[in-house]
Design a protein around this motif. Structure first.
Motif, PDB file in Angstrom:
ATOM      1  N   MET A  35     -14.290   0.316  -2.330  1.00 37.51           N
ATOM      2  CA  MET A  35     -12.890  -0.092  -2.449  1.00 37.51           C
ATOM      3  C   MET A  35     -12.742  -1.607  -2.258  1.00 37.51           C
ATOM      4  O   MET A  35     -11.884  -2.227  -2.888  1.00 37.51           O
ATOM      5  CB  MET A  35     -12.029   0.670  -1.445  1.00 37.51           C
ATOM      6  CG  MET A  35     -11.986   2.172  -1.684  1.00 37.51           C
ATOM      7  SD  MET A  35     -11.549   2.638  -3.367  1.00 37.51           S
ATOM      8  CE  MET A  35      -9.824   2.233  -3.381  1.00 37.51           C
ATOM      9  N   GLN A  36     -13.592  -2.201  -1.416  1.00 36.29           N
ATOM     10  CA  GLN A  36     -13.569  -3.656  -1.216  1.00 36.29           C
ATOM     11  C   GLN A  36     -13.925  -4.361  -2.524  1.00 36.29           C
ATOM     12  O   GLN A  36     -13.326  -5.383  -2.860  1.00 36.29           O
ATOM     13  CB  GLN A  36     -14.574  -4.040  -0.129  1.00 36.29           C
ATOM     14  CG  GLN A  36     -14.409  -5.440   0.387  1.00 36.29           C
ATOM     15  CD  GLN A  36     -13.268  -5.549   1.365  1.00 36.29           C
ATOM     16  OE1 GLN A  36     -12.975  -4.606   2.079  1.00 36.29           O
ATOM     17  NE2 GLN A  36     -12.618  -6.691   1.394  1.00 36.29           N
ATOM     18  N   GLU A  37     -14.900  -3.817  -3.263  1.00 39.98           N
ATOM     19  CA  GLU A  37     -15.275  -4.396  -4.554  1.00 39.98           C
ATOM     20  C   GLU A  37     -14.134  -4.310  -5.556  1.00 39.98           C
ATOM     21  O   GLU A  37     -14.055  -5.120  -6.474  1.00 39.98           O
ATOM     22  CB  GLU A  37     -16.494  -3.670  -5.122  1.00 39.98           C
ATOM     23  CG  GLU A  37     -17.770  -3.918  -4.360  1.00 39.98           C
ATOM     24  CD  GLU A  37     -18.914  -3.055  -4.841  1.00 39.98           C
ATOM     25  OE1 GLU A  37     -18.695  -2.215  -5.746  1.00 39.98           O
ATOM     26  OE2 GLU A  37     -20.022  -3.214  -4.304  1.00 39.98           O
ATOM     27  N   ARG A  38     -13.270  -3.333  -5.402  1.00 39.94           N
ATOM     28  CA  ARG A  38     -12.137  -3.153  -6.309  1.00 39.94           C
ATOM     29  C   ARG A  38     -10.877  -3.863  -5.830  1.00 39.94           C
ATOM     30  O   ARG A  38      -9.810  -3.706  -6.405  1.00 39.94           O
ATOM     31  CB  ARG A  38     -11.868  -1.667  -6.507  1.00 39.94           C
ATOM     32  CG  ARG A  38     -12.910  -1.038  -7.406  1.00 39.94           C
ATOM     33  CD  ARG A  38     -12.966   0.444  -7.278  1.00 39.94           C
ATOM     34  NE  ARG A  38     -13.870   1.039  -8.244  1.00 39.94           N
ATOM     35  CZ  ARG A  38     -15.192   0.961  -8.206  1.00 39.94           C
ATOM     36  NH1 ARG A  38     -15.772   0.284  -7.241  1.00 39.94           N
ATOM     37  NH2 ARG A  38     -15.941   1.538  -9.114  1.00 39.94           N
ATOM     38  N   GLY A  39     -10.989  -4.607  -4.735  1.00 33.59           N
ATOM     39  CA  GLY A  39      -9.876  -5.420  -4.261  1.00 33.59           C
ATOM     40  C   GLY A  39      -8.941  -4.730  -3.292  1.00 33.59           C
ATOM     41  O   GLY A  39      -7.863  -5.239  -3.005  1.00 33.59           O
ATOM     42  N   SER A  41      -8.575  -3.531   0.520  1.00 33.44           N
ATOM     43  CA  SER A  41      -9.154  -3.644   1.849  1.00 33.44           C
ATOM     44  C   SER A  41      -8.722  -2.448   2.684  1.00 33.44           C
ATOM     45  O   SER A  41      -7.583  -2.363   3.148  1.00 33.44           O
ATOM     46  CB  SER A  41      -8.691  -4.950   2.504  1.00 33.44           C
ATOM     47  OG  SER A  41      -9.220  -5.038   3.801  1.00 33.44           O
ATOM     48  N   VAL A  42      -9.640  -1.499   2.855  1.00 34.94           N
ATOM     49  CA  VAL A  42      -9.359  -0.290   3.616  1.00 34.94           C
ATOM     50  C   VAL A  42     -10.517  -0.067   4.583  1.00 34.94           C
ATOM     51  O   VAL A  42     -11.670  -0.354   4.262  1.00 34.94           O
ATOM     52  CB  VAL A  42      -9.143   0.917   2.681  1.00 34.94           C
ATOM     53  CG1 VAL A  42     -10.376   1.221   1.875  1.00 34.94           C
ATOM     54  CG2 VAL A  42      -8.705   2.131   3.446  1.00 34.94           C
ATOM     55  N   ASP A  43     -10.220   0.416   5.771  1.00 34.10           N
ATOM     56  CA  ASP A  43     -11.241   0.656   6.783  1.00 34.10           C
ATOM     57  C   ASP A  43     -11.786   2.073   6.643  1.00 34.10           C
ATOM     58  O   ASP A  43     -11.081   2.988   6.211  1.00 34.10           O
ATOM     59  CB  ASP A  43     -10.639   0.454   8.178  1.00 34.10           C
ATOM     60  CG  ASP A  43     -11.700   0.406   9.247  1.00 34.10           C
ATOM     61  OD1 ASP A  43     -12.657  -0.370   9.085  1.00 34.10           O
ATOM     62  OD2 ASP A  43     -11.586   1.164  10.227  1.00 34.10           O
ATOM     63  N   HIS A  44     -13.047   2.258   7.033  1.00 34.74           N
ATOM     64  CA  HIS A  44     -13.660   3.579   6.914  1.00 34.74           C
ATOM     65  C   HIS A  44     -12.983   4.610   7.816  1.00 34.74           C
ATOM     66  O   HIS A  44     -12.927   5.790   7.489  1.00 34.74           O
ATOM     67  CB  HIS A  44     -15.161   3.500   7.233  1.00 34.74           C
ATOM     68  CG  HIS A  44     -15.468   3.066   8.622  1.00 34.74           C
ATOM     69  ND1 HIS A  44     -15.521   1.741   8.989  1.00 34.74           N
ATOM     70  CD2 HIS A  44     -15.714   3.779   9.733  1.00 34.74           C
ATOM     71  CE1 HIS A  44     -15.795   1.666  10.272  1.00 34.74           C
ATOM     72  NE2 HIS A  44     -15.920   2.880  10.757  1.00 34.74           N
ATOM     73  N   SER A  45     -12.422   4.181   8.925  1.00 32.33           N
ATOM     74  CA  SER A  45     -11.725   5.130   9.802  1.00 32.33           C
ATOM     75  C   SER A  45     -10.431   5.627   9.159  1.00 32.33           C
ATOM     76  O   SER A  45     -10.023   6.769   9.386  1.00 32.33           O
ATOM     77  CB  SER A  45     -11.446   4.502  11.164  1.00 32.33           C
ATOM     78  OG  SER A  45     -10.621   3.377  11.022  1.00 32.33           O
ATOM     79  N   SER A  46      -9.804   4.791   8.333  1.00 32.16           N
ATOM     80  CA  SER A  46      -8.611   5.236   7.607  1.00 32.16           C
ATOM     81  C   SER A  46      -8.973   6.313   6.596  1.00 32.16           C
ATOM     82  O   SER A  46      -8.264   7.315   6.460  1.00 32.16           O
ATOM     83  CB  SER A  46      -7.960   4.065   6.873  1.00 32.16           C
ATOM     84  OG  SER A  46      -7.497   3.102   7.782  1.00 32.16           O
ATOM     85  N   ILE A  47     -10.098   6.131   5.909  1.00 31.41           N
ATOM     86  CA  ILE A  47     -10.541   7.134   4.946  1.00 31.41           C
ATOM     87  C   ILE A  47     -10.861   8.441   5.657  1.00 31.41           C
ATOM     88  O   ILE A  47     -10.551   9.524   5.165  1.00 31.41           O
ATOM     89  CB  ILE A  47     -11.755   6.612   4.146  1.00 31.41           C
ATOM     90  CG1 ILE A  47     -11.378   5.335   3.396  1.00 31.41           C
ATOM     91  CG2 ILE A  47     -12.252   7.664   3.171  1.00 31.41           C
ATOM     92  CD1 ILE A  47     -12.543   4.623   2.752  1.00 31.41           C
ATOM     93  N   ASN A  48     -11.457   8.339   6.837  1.00 32.98           N
ATOM     94  CA  ASN A  48     -11.738   9.537   7.647  1.00 32.98           C
ATOM     95  C   ASN A  48     -10.449  10.266   8.004  1.00 32.98           C
ATOM     96  O   ASN A  48     -10.362  11.490   7.872  1.00 32.98           O
ATOM     97  CB  ASN A  48     -12.500   9.133   8.908  1.00 32.98           C
ATOM     98  CG  ASN A  48     -12.816  10.308   9.791  1.00 32.98           C
ATOM     99  OD1 ASN A  48     -12.793  11.445   9.355  1.00 32.98           O
ATOM    100  ND2 ASN A  48     -13.113  10.047  11.037  1.00 32.98           N
TER     101      ASN A  48
END
Length: 87
Positions: A35-39, A41-48
């Motif tokens: 997701m960072q490569e796609r612009g 900025s999201v944290d892995h804990s948010s995805i969890n």
């Protein structure tokens, strides 16, 4: 229905992350990098947290659209040749 009240990210971003997590053998940190490569900025804990919150709801909605599986099935007799002898 999915309750998105108070969510910081668009539903499209959330569903893409959840879909990639379920469909492919990716970790939350790998998804964070993708997701960072796609612009985004999201944290892995948010995805969890999204996975814990939304996956049961998505599964429940998907089960409604699945076709029922037949209760009976048949298997024809099968012969194979083992060391030159039909079994």
């Amino acid at each position: 229905m999915l309750n998105l009240k108070g969510m910081r990210f668009l539903i499209d971003v959330i569903l893409v992350c959840i879909r990639w997590y379920v469909a492919y053998p990716l970790s939350y940190r790998h998804l964070e990098e993708i997701m960072q490569e796609r612009g985004v900025s999201v944290d892995h804990s948010s995805i969890n947290r999204w996975a814990i919150r939304f996956l049961p709801l998505i599964e429940k909605m998907a089960c409604k659209h699945k076709r029922p599986v037949g209760a009976s099935w048949r298997m024809d007799e099968t012969y194979i040749k083992v060391k030159g002898v039909w079994k």
